[in-house]
Scaffold this motif. Sequence first.
Motif, PDB file in Angstrom:
ATOM      1  N   HIS A 135      43.581  41.795  39.544  1.00 38.75           N
ATOM      2  CA  HIS A 135      43.767  40.568  39.621  1.00 38.75           C
ATOM      3  C   HIS A 135      45.268  40.408  39.611  1.00 38.75           C
ATOM      4  CE1 HIS A 135      39.884  38.795  40.000  1.00 38.75           C
ATOM      5  NE2 HIS A 135      39.532  39.759  39.319  1.00 38.75           N
ATOM      6  N   ILE A 180      43.323  35.029  37.586  1.00 43.65           N
ATOM      7  CA  ILE A 180      43.415  34.359  39.006  1.00 43.65           C
ATOM      8  C   ILE A 180      44.347  32.967  38.636  1.00 43.65           C
ATOM      9  CG2 ILE A 180      42.061  32.659  40.285  1.00 43.65           C
ATOM     10  CD1 ILE A 180      39.826  34.659  39.802  1.00 43.65           C
ATOM     11  N   GLY A 199      37.896  39.234  43.042  1.00 44.59           N
ATOM     12  CA  GLY A 199      37.893  38.441  44.166  1.00 44.59           C
ATOM     13  C   GLY A 199      36.852  38.923  45.215  1.00 44.59           C
ATOM     14  N   GLN A 204      38.983  37.033  33.574  1.00 38.76           N
ATOM     15  CA  GLN A 204      39.195  36.822  34.867  1.00 38.76           C
ATOM     16  C   GLN A 204      39.734  35.463  35.518  1.00 38.76           C
ATOM     17  OE1 GLN A 204      36.072  38.742  37.641  1.00 38.76           O
ATOM     18  NE2 GLN A 204      36.165  36.803  38.554  1.00 38.76           N
ATOM     19  N   GLY A 213      42.353  38.135  44.066  1.00 40.15           N
ATOM     20  CA  GLY A 213      42.364  39.386  43.687  1.00 40.15           C
ATOM     21  C   GLY A 213      42.498  40.449  44.710  1.00 40.15           C
TER      22      GLY A 213
END
Length: 344
Positions: free
Chosen positions: A105, A141, A164, A137, A148
């Motif tokens: 990420h 992001i 992602g 996560q 990602g």
Amino acid sequence: SAVASATGAALAVRDDDAYRRRLYRLADRRRGSAPPCPATPGTVFLQLDGVGHDVLLAAVDKGLMPTVARWLGTGTGGDRPSHRLTPWRTDWSSQTGASQLGILHGSNHDVPAFRWYEKARREVMVCNRPTSAAELQARAIEYSGHAGLLATDGASRGNLFSGGADEQALVLSIATRRRGPAARSRAGYFAYFSDPANAVRTALSFVAEVGREIGQSTRARLREQRPRVSRGGLYPFVRAFATVVERDVVVAAVTGDLLAGRTAVYADLVAYDEVAHHSGPTSRDTDKVLQRLDRALALIENVAEHAPRPYRIVVLSDHGQSPGETFRSRYGLTLGDLVRAGCG
């Protein structure tokens, strides 16, 4: 029939060639029905969890990993190198959560350790806890401004985070989702074990691995090896899950991704890390695990040759390990006990 398939798998449970032939037949069937793939190469990222640079070199030198040796041009066949080995250093949080979050990420901002307490949220964050993984996560992001590494036609297999990817299996950050198209963390198990041949092959290997761990831990205890941690209770089954079930399911998912022609695939093989934490990073126990991981790499390489597009295989690690006594073994009390005593 299912019985014949299961029997054949039982007889060929240690026969990688038989398993490979089954995959080739599947590749031929898929190639006849699937739409054409791009001619540009795809990329497969295979994370050997916890395998440090020196450990990998030592394994190659000892002949434990002939596939890796051939890729590096140091094998017995005199092949030209197709890969180069490059060491890298983690930041001060040397563990899977921080490293994999950064790789998948683009940011591991504000991840100080594997486990920590956030005062503002009054919550203990643990990298391998599904709720924590989902939160980390989401933060990454937002911080990086990108979904990602795997956002374009990607697949995430056996990882803490999704990267992602649209295709996900055994991904911790989505494990708490109960409904919806994104709740596919356990889908890899169902797809894999729906084939009786896979089920028998993995079940027999699982039982053998439990017996192997019991024998190895007994030998370590009788020899009074130090440092040594407890390996009783459910640990033999935890180890067998990591070294057999997770490996088999992830490798099968990756081979399916290759045959489907996906653009980017990232898979985490955790077997070495699990065993090294309990047996030591340079023990005979981990040598056996590295040998089996090398066979998994060879299988993936062979399947890639039958994929509908060329693939580049990238082998990487997220951190290394070094042997040492646990805090309790060294000082006679846990770190938590010491903190509580110091706080009155």
